[in-house]
Scaffold this motif. Structure first.
Motif, mmCIF file in Angstrom:
data_model
loop_
_atom_site.group_PDB
_atom_site.id
_atom_site.type_symbol
_atom_site.label_atom_id
_atom_site.label_comp_id
_atom_site.label_asym_id
_atom_site.label_seq_id
_atom_site.Cartn_x
_atom_site.Cartn_y
_atom_site.Cartn_z
ATOM 1 N N VAL A 27 10.062 2.723 18.510
ATOM 2 C CA VAL A 27 9.656 1.545 19.269
ATOM 3 C C VAL A 27 8.329 1.086 18.691
ATOM 4 C CG1 VAL A 27 9.035 0.638 21.525
ATOM 5 C CG2 VAL A 27 10.842 2.357 21.324
ATOM 6 N N VAL A 28 8.292 -0.177 18.316
ATOM 7 C CA VAL A 28 7.138 -0.726 17.624
ATOM 8 C C VAL A 28 6.496 -1.800 18.498
ATOM 9 C CG1 VAL A 28 6.397 -1.925 15.537
ATOM 10 C CG2 VAL A 28 8.260 -0.270 15.421
ATOM 11 N N GLY A 29 5.166 -1.759 18.572
ATOM 12 C CA GLY A 29 4.443 -2.783 19.313
ATOM 13 C C GLY A 29 4.277 -4.035 18.469
ATOM 14 N N ARG A 30 3.872 -5.095 19.110
ATOM 15 C CA ARG A 30 3.636 -6.364 18.414
ATOM 16 C C ARG A 30 2.261 -6.899 18.784
ATOM 17 N NH1 ARG A 30 7.719 -8.420 14.810
ATOM 18 N NH2 ARG A 30 9.597 -7.322 15.369
ATOM 19 N N CYS A 31 1.577 -7.472 17.798
ATOM 20 C CA CYS A 31 0.308 -8.166 18.025
ATOM 21 C C CYS A 31 0.627 -9.567 18.555
ATOM 22 C CB CYS A 31 -0.475 -8.305 16.713
ATOM 23 S SG CYS A 31 -1.086 -6.758 16.056
ATOM 24 N N ALA A 32 -0.408 -10.271 18.988
ATOM 25 C CA ALA A 32 -0.243 -11.639 19.464
ATOM 26 C C ALA A 32 0.347 -12.538 18.393
ATOM 27 C CB ALA A 32 -1.592 -12.184 19.941
ATOM 28 N N ASN A 33 0.054 -12.239 17.131
ATOM 29 C CA ASN A 33 0.577 -13.055 16.032
ATOM 30 C C ASN A 33 1.993 -12.646 15.613
ATOM 31 O OD1 ASN A 33 0.136 -10.679 14.693
ATOM 32 N ND2 ASN A 33 -1.439 -11.473 13.311
ATOM 33 N N GLY A 34 2.573 -11.654 16.307
ATOM 34 C CA GLY A 34 3.935 -11.223 16.013
ATOM 35 C C GLY A 34 4.049 -10.088 15.020
ATOM 36 N N TYR A 35 2.936 -9.690 14.399
ATOM 37 C CA TYR A 35 2.975 -8.581 13.444
ATOM 38 C C TYR A 35 3.299 -7.279 14.169
ATOM 39 C CZ TYR A 35 0.688 -11.417 9.792
ATOM 40 O OH TYR A 35 0.386 -12.353 8.859
ATOM 41 N N ARG A 36 4.043 -6.433 13.490
ATOM 42 C CA ARG A 36 4.338 -5.118 14.048
ATOM 43 C C ARG A 36 3.086 -4.242 13.997
ATOM 44 N NH1 ARG A 36 9.040 -6.565 11.146
ATOM 45 N NH2 ARG A 36 10.968 -6.205 12.296
ATOM 46 N N VAL A 37 2.928 -3.420 15.026
ATOM 47 C CA VAL A 37 1.834 -2.450 15.079
ATOM 48 C C VAL A 37 2.483 -1.085 15.319
ATOM 49 C CG1 VAL A 37 -0.248 -1.710 16.280
ATOM 50 C CG2 VAL A 37 0.255 -4.142 16.069
ATOM 51 N N TYR A 38 2.214 -0.162 14.414
ATOM 52 C CA TYR A 38 2.824 1.158 14.476
ATOM 53 C C TYR A 38 1.823 2.169 15.015
ATOM 54 C CZ TYR A 38 6.485 -0.994 11.743
ATOM 55 O OH TYR A 38 7.494 -1.812 11.332
ATOM 56 N N ASP A 39 2.197 2.836 16.081
ATOM 57 C CA ASP A 39 1.362 3.845 16.721
ATOM 58 C C ASP A 39 1.272 5.092 15.838
ATOM 59 O OD1 ASP A 39 1.379 6.336 18.898
ATOM 60 O OD2 ASP A 39 0.099 4.635 19.450
ATOM 61 N N GLU A 40 0.175 5.797 15.923
ATOM 62 C CA GLU A 40 -0.048 7.030 15.154
ATOM 63 C C GLU A 40 1.072 8.048 15.386
ATOM 64 O OE1 GLU A 40 -1.910 9.600 12.562
ATOM 65 O OE2 GLU A 40 -2.518 7.539 12.993
ATOM 66 N N SER A 41 1.594 8.103 16.602
ATOM 67 C CA SER A 41 2.645 9.076 16.930
ATOM 68 C C SER A 41 3.926 8.842 16.130
ATOM 69 C CB SER A 41 2.955 9.045 18.425
ATOM 70 O OG SER A 41 3.521 7.793 18.784
ATOM 71 N N LEU A 42 4.085 7.641 15.584
ATOM 72 C CA LEU A 42 5.300 7.343 14.831
ATOM 73 C C LEU A 42 5.358 8.071 13.494
ATOM 74 C CD1 LEU A 42 5.899 3.570 15.581
ATOM 75 C CD2 LEU A 42 7.108 5.548 16.490
ATOM 76 N N VAL A 43 4.226 8.546 13.000
ATOM 77 C CA VAL A 43 4.244 9.317 11.753
ATOM 78 C C VAL A 43 5.126 10.549 11.949
ATOM 79 C CG1 VAL A 43 2.866 10.678 10.124
ATOM 80 C CG2 VAL A 43 1.996 8.485 10.976
ATOM 81 N N ASP A 44 4.851 11.311 13.006
ATOM 82 C CA ASP A 44 5.659 12.503 13.272
ATOM 83 C C ASP A 44 7.099 12.130 13.613
ATOM 84 O OD1 ASP A 44 3.589 14.276 12.803
ATOM 85 O OD2 ASP A 44 2.943 14.289 14.889
ATOM 86 N N ARG A 45 7.271 11.067 14.386
ATOM 87 C CA ARG A 45 8.621 10.652 14.798
ATOM 88 C C ARG A 45 9.461 10.282 13.568
ATOM 89 N NH1 ARG A 45 11.631 9.634 19.455
ATOM 90 N NH2 ARG A 45 10.338 11.409 19.962
ATOM 91 N N VAL A 46 8.891 9.516 12.643
ATOM 92 C CA VAL A 46 9.633 9.111 11.450
ATOM 93 C C VAL A 46 9.977 10.340 10.600
ATOM 94 C CG1 VAL A 46 9.452 7.849 9.255
ATOM 95 C CG2 VAL A 46 8.779 6.737 11.398
ATOM 96 N N LEU A 47 9.047 11.260 10.460
ATOM 97 C CA LEU A 47 9.333 12.484 9.703
ATOM 98 C C LEU A 47 10.438 13.293 10.376
ATOM 99 C CD1 LEU A 47 5.701 13.499 8.712
ATOM 100 C CD2 LEU A 47 7.458 12.483 7.236
ATOM 101 N N GLN A 48 10.436 13.296 11.690
ATOM 102 C CA GLN A 48 11.471 13.987 12.453
ATOM 103 C C GLN A 48 12.830 13.312 12.217
ATOM 104 O OE1 GLN A 48 10.853 13.714 16.733
ATOM 105 N NE2 GLN A 48 11.065 15.923 16.862
ATOM 106 N N ILE A 49 12.860 12.003 12.268
ATOM 107 C CA ILE A 49 14.093 11.256 12.029
ATOM 108 C C ILE A 49 14.609 11.535 10.624
ATOM 109 C CG2 ILE A 49 15.048 8.929 11.716
ATOM 110 C CD1 ILE A 49 13.058 8.059 14.002
ATOM 111 N N ARG A 50 13.717 11.494 9.646
ATOM 112 C CA ARG A 50 14.122 11.753 8.255
ATOM 113 C C ARG A 50 14.717 13.153 8.115
ATOM 114 N NH1 ARG A 50 12.139 8.850 3.818
ATOM 115 N NH2 ARG A 50 11.923 10.840 2.760
#
Length: 134
Positions: A27-50
């Motif tokens: 789950v990815v957050g969004r800035c006011a300009n629509g850019y994706r913002v990736y939380d620090e916790s996603l590093v571990d989550r992505v490695l887990q998914i991989r």
């Protein structure tokens, strides 16, 4: 963080990160300009998914079990189907067999390295023979 930093830190392409988001794996957050913002916790989550993908699990199963991996002591799986349980059991057995194979390979390589480093000299029991000082 931005997608480029997450990509670099996890060794995962930007395209795959967007795919994980589309599949509901992250789950990815969004800035006011629509850019994706990736939380620090996603590093571990992505490695887990991989790791789960590398083990052969399909994304539909990964999506179902990811919540259980956050807090393993409070696993609650109300929608576990017999098919999913059978799939997980097969994957568990396949991974266990792979681990055993990797351990045998590691041990064989270690034995080979030991033999090469010792100049290949072995006693009658197969143990390395100490080098003689010149």
């Amino acid at each position: 963080m931005r997608i480029g930093e997450l990509s670099e830190r996890t060794g995962t392409s930007r395209r795959l990160l967007r795919y994980y988001e589309e599949q509901g794996l992250i789950v990815v957050g969004r800035c006011a300009n629509g850019y994706r913002v990736y939380d620090e916790s996603l590093v571990d989550r992505v490695l887990q998914i991989r790791g789960l993908l590398d083990a052969g699990l399909p994304t539909r199963i990964i999506k179902q079990i990811l919540p259980c991996l956050d807090e393993p002591r409070s696993i609650h799986f109300p929608d576990a189907t017999p098919e999913m349980l059978a799939t997980l059991e097969r994957e568990h057995d396949r991974i266990a067999a792979r681990v055993e194979s990797l351990i045998r390979d590691r041990d064989a390589i270690a034995a080979y390295l030991d033999a090469v480093r010792d100049g290949g000299r072995r006693d009658s029991a197969g143990a390395p023979v100490a080098s003689e000082a010149a």
